[in-house]
Write a protein that holds these residues in place. Structure first.
Motif, PDB file in Angstrom:
ATOM      1  N   ALA A  61     -17.717  -1.383  -5.225  1.00 13.34           N
ATOM      2  CA  ALA A  61     -16.632  -0.571  -4.684  1.00 13.34           C
ATOM      3  C   ALA A  61     -16.014  -1.170  -3.433  1.00 13.34           C
ATOM      4  N   LYS A  62     -16.505  -2.287  -2.986  1.00 13.06           N
ATOM      5  CA  LYS A  62     -16.063  -2.871  -1.728  1.00 13.06           C
ATOM      6  C   LYS A  62     -14.538  -3.059  -1.699  1.00 13.06           C
ATOM      7  N   PHE A  63     -13.959  -2.646  -0.577  1.00 12.34           N
ATOM      8  CA  PHE A  63     -12.526  -2.764  -0.319  1.00 12.34           C
ATOM      9  C   PHE A  63     -11.691  -1.929  -1.287  1.00 12.34           C
ATOM     10  N   GLY A  64     -12.307  -0.974  -1.912  1.00 15.13           N
ATOM     11  CA  GLY A  64     -11.572  -0.097  -2.828  1.00 15.13           C
ATOM     12  C   GLY A  64     -11.709   1.347  -2.389  1.00 15.13           C
ATOM     13  N   PRO A  65     -11.152   2.243  -3.177  1.00 16.52           N
ATOM     14  CA  PRO A  65     -11.196   3.658  -2.800  1.00 16.52           C
ATOM     15  C   PRO A  65     -12.612   4.258  -2.834  1.00 16.52           C
TER      16      PRO A  65
END
Length: 93
Positions: A61-65
């Motif tokens: 999920a890194k750098f995502g919502p």
């Protein structure tokens, strides 16, 4: 050269042989069984797997919502692991 053995004597020999072999077989079977883990070890390993799964979730999920919920899940699972380790390390002392 073969020798015939009377049936009664053959049965007696077979029984003596079985009496010698069966304990050896039982011991071998017991030795090949995996050792049971203690409840403490099972709790610790489950908590470690949860932390690992949370790390994987955060990496995906890194750098995502979904990064913030994944980071919070990692924090919760790490705290749970810490609690379990503290509880069981104090029980040993």
């Amino acid at each position: 050269m073969t020798m015939t053995v009377p049936p009664k004597e053959a049965k007696s020999r077979a029984q003596r042989l079985a009496d010698l072999i069966i304990p050896l077989i039982d011991a071998e079977i017991e030795a090949s069984k995996p050792a049971k883990r203690s409840t403490r070890d099972q709790l610790i390993m489950r908590a470690c797997r949860d932390v690992g799964a949370s790390v994987d979730q955060l990496e995906q999920a890194k750098f995502g919502p979904g990064e913030i919920p994944a980071r919070k899940a990692l924090e919760r699972s790490a705290k749970r692991l810490r609690t379990i380790l503290e509880r069981h390390s104090n029980a040993r002392k």
